[in-house]
Design a protein around this motif. Structure first.
Motif, mmCIF file in Angstrom:
data_model
loop_
_atom_site.group_PDB
_atom_site.id
_atom_site.type_symbol
_atom_site.label_atom_id
_atom_site.label_comp_id
_atom_site.label_asym_id
_atom_site.label_seq_id
_atom_site.Cartn_x
_atom_site.Cartn_y
_atom_site.Cartn_z
ATOM 1 N N LEU A 8 123.563 26.980 67.012
ATOM 2 C CA LEU A 8 122.176 27.025 67.465
ATOM 3 C C LEU A 8 122.119 27.000 68.985
ATOM 4 O O LEU A 8 121.318 27.703 69.603
ATOM 5 C CB LEU A 8 121.397 25.817 66.904
ATOM 6 N N ALA A 9 122.958 26.168 69.604
ATOM 7 C CA ALA A 9 122.974 26.070 71.065
ATOM 8 C C ALA A 9 123.367 27.398 71.699
ATOM 9 O O ALA A 9 122.784 27.824 72.706
ATOM 10 C CB ALA A 9 123.937 24.970 71.508
ATOM 11 N N LEU A 10 124.351 28.077 71.113
ATOM 12 C CA LEU A 10 124.782 29.369 71.654
ATOM 13 C C LEU A 10 123.691 30.430 71.487
ATOM 14 O O LEU A 10 123.423 31.209 72.395
ATOM 15 C CB LEU A 10 126.071 29.823 70.965
ATOM 16 N N LEU A 11 123.069 30.447 70.310
ATOM 17 C CA LEU A 11 122.021 31.441 70.061
ATOM 18 C C LEU A 11 120.801 31.195 70.950
ATOM 19 O O LEU A 11 120.067 32.128 71.287
ATOM 20 C CB LEU A 11 121.617 31.418 68.589
ATOM 21 N N SER A 12 120.579 29.924 71.333
ATOM 22 C CA SER A 12 119.429 29.611 72.173
ATOM 23 C C SER A 12 119.561 30.256 73.558
ATOM 24 O O SER A 12 118.574 30.399 74.284
ATOM 25 C CB SER A 12 119.282 28.095 72.335
ATOM 26 N N LEU A 13 120.777 30.660 73.927
ATOM 27 C CA LEU A 13 120.975 31.316 75.216
ATOM 28 C C LEU A 13 120.264 32.669 75.270
ATOM 29 O O LEU A 13 120.004 33.189 76.352
ATOM 30 C CB LEU A 13 122.470 31.506 75.494
ATOM 31 N N ALA A 14 119.941 33.235 74.118
ATOM 32 C CA ALA A 14 119.208 34.511 74.094
ATOM 33 C C ALA A 14 117.878 34.366 74.829
ATOM 34 O O ALA A 14 117.468 35.254 75.592
ATOM 35 C CB ALA A 14 118.965 34.950 72.652
ATOM 36 N N GLU A 15 117.212 33.225 74.619
ATOM 37 C CA GLU A 15 115.930 32.968 75.282
ATOM 38 C C GLU A 15 116.106 32.947 76.801
ATOM 39 O O GLU A 15 115.339 33.555 77.545
ATOM 40 C CB GLU A 15 115.371 31.630 74.798
ATOM 41 N N VAL A 16 117.133 32.239 77.257
ATOM 42 C CA VAL A 16 117.376 32.074 78.693
ATOM 43 C C VAL A 16 117.757 33.402 79.350
ATOM 44 O O VAL A 16 117.300 33.730 80.448
ATOM 45 C CB VAL A 16 118.491 31.032 78.930
ATOM 46 N N LEU A 17 118.606 34.170 78.679
ATOM 47 C CA LEU A 17 119.107 35.413 79.257
ATOM 48 C C LEU A 17 118.073 36.538 79.219
ATOM 49 O O LEU A 17 117.999 37.357 80.133
ATOM 50 C CB LEU A 17 120.377 35.855 78.520
ATOM 51 N N LEU A 18 117.262 36.574 78.143
ATOM 52 C CA LEU A 18 116.304 37.667 78.003
ATOM 53 C C LEU A 18 115.028 37.457 78.821
ATOM 54 O O LEU A 18 114.379 38.423 79.215
ATOM 55 C CB LEU A 18 115.933 37.867 76.533
ATOM 56 N N GLY A 19 114.660 36.188 79.072
ATOM 57 C CA GLY A 19 113.434 35.895 79.825
ATOM 58 C C GLY A 19 113.345 36.665 81.137
ATOM 59 O O GLY A 19 112.354 37.380 81.397
ATOM 60 N N LYS A 62 130.162 19.770 62.819
ATOM 61 C CA LYS A 62 128.991 20.501 62.341
ATOM 62 C C LYS A 62 127.898 19.555 61.863
ATOM 63 O O LYS A 62 127.608 19.470 60.674
ATOM 64 C CB LYS A 62 129.381 21.469 61.229
ATOM 65 N N PRO A 63 127.276 18.807 62.804
ATOM 66 C CA PRO A 63 126.167 17.963 62.398
ATOM 67 C C PRO A 63 124.975 18.834 62.023
ATOM 68 O O PRO A 63 124.856 19.950 62.524
ATOM 69 C CB PRO A 63 125.844 17.157 63.668
ATOM 70 N N PRO A 64 124.134 18.377 61.119
ATOM 71 C CA PRO A 64 122.983 19.189 60.732
ATOM 72 C C PRO A 64 122.024 19.345 61.895
ATOM 73 O O PRO A 64 121.846 18.407 62.669
ATOM 74 C CB PRO A 64 122.329 18.369 59.602
ATOM 75 N N PRO A 65 121.427 20.530 62.066
ATOM 76 C CA PRO A 65 120.439 20.694 63.137
ATOM 77 C C PRO A 65 119.248 19.788 62.893
ATOM 78 O O PRO A 65 118.901 19.496 61.747
ATOM 79 C CB PRO A 65 120.046 22.176 63.023
ATOM 80 N N ILE A 66 118.606 19.335 63.962
ATOM 81 C CA ILE A 66 117.500 18.386 63.825
ATOM 82 C C ILE A 66 116.298 18.972 63.123
ATOM 83 O O ILE A 66 115.390 18.265 62.723
ATOM 84 C CB ILE A 66 117.065 17.838 65.190
ATOM 85 N N THR A 67 116.282 20.307 62.994
ATOM 86 C CA THR A 67 115.124 20.938 62.366
ATOM 87 C C THR A 67 115.265 21.094 60.854
ATOM 88 O O THR A 67 114.387 21.623 60.208
ATOM 89 C CB THR A 67 114.894 22.314 62.989
ATOM 90 N N SER A 68 116.378 20.631 60.287
ATOM 91 C CA SER A 68 116.524 20.776 58.840
ATOM 92 C C SER A 68 115.590 19.831 58.106
ATOM 93 O O SER A 68 115.530 18.661 58.421
ATOM 94 C CB SER A 68 117.973 20.417 58.424
ATOM 95 N N PRO A 69 114.821 20.340 57.135
ATOM 96 C CA PRO A 69 113.909 19.455 56.414
ATOM 97 C C PRO A 69 114.674 18.501 55.511
ATOM 98 O O PRO A 69 115.797 18.705 55.194
ATOM 99 C CB PRO A 69 113.062 20.420 55.586
ATOM 100 N N ALA A 115 127.507 27.048 77.209
ATOM 101 C CA ALA A 115 128.365 27.754 76.253
ATOM 102 C C ALA A 115 129.643 26.962 75.982
ATOM 103 O O ALA A 115 130.087 26.839 74.836
ATOM 104 C CB ALA A 115 128.712 29.144 76.788
ATOM 105 N N GLY A 116 130.239 26.395 77.040
ATOM 106 C CA GLY A 116 131.457 25.607 76.877
ATOM 107 C C GLY A 116 131.248 24.398 75.999
ATOM 108 O O GLY A 116 132.065 24.087 75.125
#
Length: 305
Positions: A249-260, A298-305, A288-289
């Motif tokens: 999730l952290a890596l994919l969140s970089l899409a927001e930062v790079l595309l903005g 692999k802890p569960p993401p905080i958004t998991s119901p 990224a590192g």
């Protein structure tokens, strides 16, 4: 769609997760473009209209998804939902002010420090352990931030940079509040933030003598941001995060930062300064590192119901 009984179902679920979370990042990345398209409205007016459309959208989604009122869900979470909601109002306000007062690239990159702030806050408030690799990444990130904030060029205003860091801190408090409440469900807290934002921003507008009626352009852009950029982005992220580990999730969140910054460069010709590019590259390497080093955990993401 693949049946849950078939072996390919896990891979299919993972692919859908990646697609949804990346799509959420793409939607979130348009915030800078949206703010740049605003002609006259102030921070408070933009946030008021954006919060109205976001709250209505999330109310319908939560009601349909759970068959329960979002107010009831927020009440069940209790104090943490209130803290999370108020912290998001601060994050939203700082984010809009930052984009209005510094380059989109500078603001978006500084927003990306939120996970590091959440790690430190979780350690201080909840006594959550922080991995050595994360401490190293935080130190590297601070170096990158220093390079960006030290920029004295016309495109970077210190007040805007500080507001972006304040916005990141608000998101960090939101994350820690959800962990404090031991809830993985972010939507009720985000809905509550919209209600708080409507009350707070309408009051501030009245106190400052700012109109509650915007032009068609500004009102339409602000409400569109609440519906698509925030609301739809959150839904996609919530759906996608169920099948992905936190590091991914952290890596994919970089899409927001790079595309903005890309959108405002493509459509409005806005560029970033050398300091922002150098400091931003250092910051992105730290993010990224840290994500890659934590991929085995692999802890569960905080958004998991």
């Amino acid at each position: 769609m693949t049946s849950i009984d078939q072996p390919a179902s896990h891979g299919e679920s993972h692919r859908h997760g990646v697609l949804f979370v990346f799509a959420a990042g793409v939607l979130w990345s348009t915030v800078g473009l949206g703010i740049r398209l605003i002609e006259e409205a102030s921070v408070w007016q933009i946030l008021l209209y954006r919060s109205v459309s976001m709250s209505l959208f999330l109310y319908v989604v939560i009601r349909v998804r759970s068959g329960e009122s979002p107010f009831a869900q927020a009440r069940r979470i209790g104090g943490p939902a209130v803290v999370a909601g108020l912290s998001l109002v601060a994050a939203y306000s700082g984010g809009i002010f930052a984009i209005q007062n510094t380059s989109v690239a500078n603001a978006m990159l500084l927003f990306a420090t939120a996970p590091f702030m959440a790690a430190v806050l979780g350690w201080l408030v909840l006594r959550e352990p922080v991995r050595p690799a994360t401490w190293i990444a935080i130190a590297v990130a601070i170096g990158g931030i220093g390079i960006m904030v030290a920029d004295k060029s016309g495109g970077v205003v210190l007040a805007g940079s500080l507001a972006a860091l304040g916005s990141a801190f608000g998101f960090a408090v939101f994350t820690v509040a959800l962990r404090w409440g031991r809830t993985g469900e972010m939507l009720p807290a985000v809905f509550l933030s919209g209600i708080f934002a409507i009350i707070i921003t309408a009051s501030i507008c009245l106190i400052l003598g700012q109109s509650l009626v915007l032009t068609w352009n500004d009102g339409g852009v602000a409400m569109g941001m609440g519906l698509f950029q925030v609301g739809a982005g959150l839904i996609l992220y919530t759906l996608g995060s169920r099948s992905l580990p936190a590091a991914e999730l952290a890596l994919l969140s970089l899409a927001e930062v790079l595309l903005g910054p890309v959108w405002v460069w493509l459509f409005l010709g806005e560029t970033a300064s050398i300091n922002t590019l150098i400091g931003g590259a250092v910051l992105l390497m730290a993010i990224a590192g840290n994500a890659i080093s934590g991929k085995r955990r692999k802890p569960p993401p905080i958004t998991s119901p």
